[in-house]
Scaffold this motif. Structure first.
Motif, PDB file in Angstrom:
ATOM      1  N   VAL A  63       0.928  -1.350   0.151  1.00 24.64           N
ATOM      2  CA  VAL A  63      -0.022  -0.091   0.004  1.00 24.64           C
ATOM      3  C   VAL A  63       0.927   1.285  -0.009  1.00 24.64           C
ATOM      4  O   VAL A  63       0.638   2.098  -0.912  1.00 24.64           O
ATOM      5  N   LEU A  64       1.922   1.045   0.812  1.00 26.35           N
ATOM      6  CA  LEU A  64       2.794   2.230   0.686  1.00 26.35           C
ATOM      7  C   LEU A  64       3.601   2.537  -0.482  1.00 26.35           C
ATOM      8  O   LEU A  64       4.069   3.751  -0.818  1.00 26.35           O
ATOM      9  N   ALA A  65       3.920   1.443  -1.049  1.00 23.03           N
ATOM     10  CA  ALA A  65       4.486   1.454  -2.433  1.00 23.03           C
ATOM     11  C   ALA A  65       3.328   2.346  -3.380  1.00 23.03           C
ATOM     12  O   ALA A  65       4.047   3.060  -4.223  1.00 23.03           O
ATOM     13  N   ALA A  66       2.229   2.259  -3.408  1.00 26.16           N
ATOM     14  CA  ALA A  66       1.414   2.888  -4.119  1.00 26.16           C
ATOM     15  C   ALA A  66       1.345   4.437  -3.626  1.00 26.16           C
ATOM     16  O   ALA A  66       1.255   5.256  -4.508  1.00 26.16           O
ATOM     17  N   ALA A  67       1.296   4.519  -2.226  1.00 28.96           N
ATOM     18  CA  ALA A  67       1.456   5.900  -1.862  1.00 28.96           C
ATOM     19  C   ALA A  67       2.767   6.759  -2.132  1.00 28.96           C
ATOM     20  O   ALA A  67       2.385   7.743  -2.427  1.00 28.96           O
ATOM     21  N   THR A  68       3.713   5.977  -2.467  1.00 32.91           N
ATOM     22  CA  THR A  68       4.877   6.670  -2.864  1.00 32.91           C
ATOM     23  C   THR A  68       4.742   7.390  -4.256  1.00 32.91           C
ATOM     24  O   THR A  68       5.246   8.499  -4.411  1.00 32.91           O
ATOM     25  N   GLN A  69       3.730   7.075  -4.870  1.00 31.57           N
ATOM     26  CA  GLN A  69       3.441   7.572  -6.248  1.00 31.57           C
ATOM     27  C   GLN A  69       2.212   8.608  -6.263  1.00 31.57           C
ATOM     28  O   GLN A  69       2.128   9.246  -7.293  1.00 31.57           O
ATOM     29  N   ARG A  70       1.636   8.778  -5.095  1.00 35.50           N
ATOM     30  CA  ARG A  70       0.803   9.681  -5.241  1.00 35.50           C
ATOM     31  C   ARG A  70       0.963  10.827  -4.009  1.00 35.50           C
ATOM     32  O   ARG A  70       0.242  11.596  -3.595  1.00 35.50           O
ATOM     33  N   THR A  71       2.140  10.753  -3.385  1.00 36.74           N
ATOM     34  CA  THR A  71       2.715  11.838  -2.396  1.00 36.74           C
ATOM     35  C   THR A  71       3.950  12.161  -2.767  1.00 36.74           C
ATOM     36  O   THR A  71       4.569  11.343  -3.491  1.00 36.74           O
ATOM     37  N   SER A  72       4.504  13.239  -2.339  1.00 39.22           N
ATOM     38  CA  SER A  72       5.904  13.572  -2.667  1.00 39.22           C
ATOM     39  C   SER A  72       6.616  13.910  -1.117  1.00 39.22           C
ATOM     40  O   SER A  72       8.022  14.317  -1.481  1.00 39.22           O
ATOM     41  N   ARG A  73       5.940  14.320  -0.136  1.00 40.33           N
ATOM     42  CA  ARG A  73       6.877  14.914   0.999  1.00 40.33           C
ATOM     43  C   ARG A  73       6.584  14.158   2.428  1.00 40.33           C
ATOM     44  O   ARG A  73       7.515  13.830   3.078  1.00 40.33           O
ATOM     45  N   ILE A  74       5.229  13.630   2.490  1.00 41.81           N
ATOM     46  CA  ILE A  74       4.944  13.066   3.715  1.00 41.81           C
ATOM     47  C   ILE A  74       5.564  11.932   3.934  1.00 41.81           C
ATOM     48  O   ILE A  74       6.048  10.987   3.171  1.00 41.81           O
ATOM     49  N   GLU A  75       6.146  11.434   5.362  1.00 40.63           N
ATOM     50  CA  GLU A  75       6.952  10.407   5.643  1.00 40.63           C
ATOM     51  C   GLU A  75       5.633   9.362   5.736  1.00 40.63           C
ATOM     52  O   GLU A  75       4.576   9.591   6.288  1.00 40.63           O
ATOM     53  N   LEU A  91      11.581  -9.216   3.523  1.00 41.83           N
ATOM     54  CA  LEU A  91      11.059  -7.902   4.048  1.00 41.83           C
ATOM     55  C   LEU A  91      12.051  -6.934   3.858  1.00 41.83           C
ATOM     56  O   LEU A  91      11.505  -5.706   3.335  1.00 41.83           O
ATOM     57  N   ALA A  92      13.360  -7.090   4.101  1.00 43.09           N
ATOM     58  CA  ALA A  92      14.382  -6.026   3.906  1.00 43.09           C
ATOM     59  C   ALA A  92      14.432  -5.585   2.469  1.00 43.09           C
ATOM     60  O   ALA A  92      14.493  -4.269   2.082  1.00 43.09           O
ATOM     61  N   GLU A  93      14.334  -6.556   1.481  1.00 42.34           N
ATOM     62  CA  GLU A  93      14.342  -6.119   0.236  1.00 42.34           C
ATOM     63  C   GLU A  93      13.027  -5.225  -0.457  1.00 42.34           C
ATOM     64  O   GLU A  93      13.376  -4.253  -0.925  1.00 42.34           O
ATOM     65  N   ASP A  94      11.901  -5.633   0.201  1.00 45.15           N
ATOM     66  CA  ASP A  94      10.728  -4.789   0.165  1.00 45.15           C
ATOM     67  C   ASP A  94      10.767  -3.565   0.747  1.00 45.15           C
ATOM     68  O   ASP A  94      10.250  -2.397  -0.047  1.00 45.15           O
ATOM     69  N   LEU A  95      11.323  -3.321   1.957  1.00 48.70           N
ATOM     70  CA  LEU A  95      11.356  -2.099   2.664  1.00 48.70           C
ATOM     71  C   LEU A  95      12.331  -1.009   1.777  1.00 48.70           C
ATOM     72  O   LEU A  95      11.808   0.063   1.607  1.00 48.70           O
ATOM     73  N   ALA A  96      13.448  -1.617   1.413  1.00 55.74           N
ATOM     74  CA  ALA A  96      14.512  -0.994   0.769  1.00 55.74           C
ATOM     75  C   ALA A  96      13.990  -0.359  -0.801  1.00 55.74           C
ATOM     76  O   ALA A  96      13.926   0.744  -0.785  1.00 55.74           O
ATOM     77  N   THR A  97      12.902  -1.221  -1.432  1.00 56.52           N
ATOM     78  CA  THR A  97      12.653  -0.773  -2.478  1.00 56.52           C
ATOM     79  C   THR A  97      11.609   0.298  -2.355  1.00 56.52           C
ATOM     80  O   THR A  97      11.426   1.161  -3.125  1.00 56.52           O
ATOM     81  N   VAL A  98      10.687   0.140  -1.506  1.00 58.40           N
ATOM     82  CA  VAL A  98       9.710   1.194  -1.042  1.00 58.40           C
ATOM     83  C   VAL A  98      10.331   2.542  -0.702  1.00 58.40           C
ATOM     84  O   VAL A  98      10.175   3.764  -1.136  1.00 58.40           O
ATOM     85  N   ASP A  99      11.553   2.397   0.136  1.00 64.53           N
ATOM     86  CA  ASP A  99      12.256   3.548   0.333  1.00 64.53           C
ATOM     87  C   ASP A  99      12.727   4.296  -0.633  1.00 64.53           C
ATOM     88  O   ASP A  99      12.942   5.630  -0.645  1.00 64.53           O
TER      89      ASP A  99
END
Length: 340
Positions: A63-75, A91-99
């Motif tokens: 869900v947050l991966a999608a949110a990265t493409q709809r937001t630009s500033r909010i953590e 999980l480390a791979e997924d987190l790093a990718t979304v970050d």
């Protein structure tokens, strides 16, 4: 330490992201719209809960991966991922990718313990290794080491036309410093401090040493965490109480919010369940009323950032009203200023 003369530094919110099991897309879309609204209102952070085999977000990282493409500033944060359900390497791979996708805005919150209803799900989750799985703090340590870029494999180099790394890819520098531990006990607070993590404390704590004073117990956790953290008093702590301002609410909304809080109040009187959990009361009222109550809250006075939790079962329009009042009324009452 928010007081009438010292400002709240960071304002965030937390949502569970409920959906209809027969038609799940609208609920997920509502969650993304709520996260977008949070950015528009100037919130510093938005967090999503994690619910397995329920009708709430089961994959917050997706869900947050999608949110990265709809937001630009909010953590963007998770509060929290129960690591008993996860392989730390994957999980480390997924987190790093979304970050990476977010530009360094991800704040992963994690916790440990055996999965809920473990005997019922073990056959599907760990059919061959269920009795050998470690559900303790070592699981967090493994995740942290992999996120930091420590070796994940004894092999690296070129094999044929493929190139292999011996650490998690992509590597996202800085992500490890934004990992949080969601704790409810002194033991967890001490461990998270010693591990150099950030600390999430919510509206749930464990009754300890015979005390049933929620604020006193939560305060002791905050202090224990910082006493054992390398950064001491500067170590980051975020508090996640359920806070529902009513400034712009309709009469119908106010009645619903007050009824919601009243029905949940009895569980705050005594420890609940075999874990002896203590629940905070929900805060419902005008922003001025809530600010006054928070300034008297022992644990709130020890922190300078929050992620107020949205109630589970409300409608999208209710969340819009609550978030708007949090950002435009309660936040300023606490001395907070929206991000530009």
């Amino acid at each position: 330490m928010p007081t009438e003369t010292q400002s709240l530094r960071k304002l965030g919110f937390l949502t569970i992201g409920l959906f209809d099991g027969d038609d799940p897309r609208p609920g997920h879309e509502s969650t993304l719209r709520v996260l977008e609204l949070g950015e528009q209102l100037g919130f510093d952070s938005a967090w999503v809960r994690h619910r397995h085999l329920q009708y709430g977000i089961s994959s917050p990282v997706a869900v947050l991966a999608a949110a990265t493409q709809r937001t630009s500033r909010i953590e963007l944060g998770t509060a929290v991922i129960p690591l008993g359900w996860e392989n730390p390497l994957r999980l480390a791979e997924d987190l790093a990718t979304v970050d990476v996708l977010s530009g360094g805005r991800l704040n992963p919150g994690v916790s440990v313990s055996p999965p809920m209803h473990y005997d019922d799900v073990r056959g599907a989750l760990y059919p061959d290794t269920g009795d050998q799985e470690d559900f303790g703090y070592d699981r967090v340590s493994r995740l942290l080491s992999l996120v930091r870029g420590e070796r994940a494999s004894t092999f690296s180099g070129v094999e044929g036309i493929e190139t292999f790394s011996d650490r998690v890819q992509p590597h996202s520098p800085g992500l490890a410093s934004r990992v949080w531990y969601g704790g409810a006990s002194t033991r967890s607070a001490v461990w998270a401090g010693q591990a150099g993590m950030n600390y999430l404390t919510s509206s749930v704590v464990r009754a300890e040493e015979g005390s049933t004073d929620f604020e006193k117990i939560q305060l002791s956790h905050v202090r224990a965490f910082r006493e054992h953290h390398p950064d001491g008093a500067q170590a980051r702590v975020s508090q996640g109480l359920v806070v529902i301002p009513t400034d712009s609410a309709t009469a119908e909304q106010r009645a619903k919010y007050e009824d919601y809080a009243a029905k949940r109040l009895p569980r705050t009187k005594t420890p609940q369940g075999p874990g002896g959990l203590l629940f905070s009361r929900d805060y419902v009222g005008t922003s001025a009323e809530i600010a006054s109550q928070l300034y008297q809250h022992a644990a709130f006075r020890e922190i300078d950032e929050v992620a107020f939790a949205l109630p589970f079962t409300f409608e999208h329009e209710d969340y819009v009203q609550i978030l708007t009042d949090l950002a435009t009324r309660l936040g300023p009452e606490l001395g907070w200023k929206p991000a530009s």
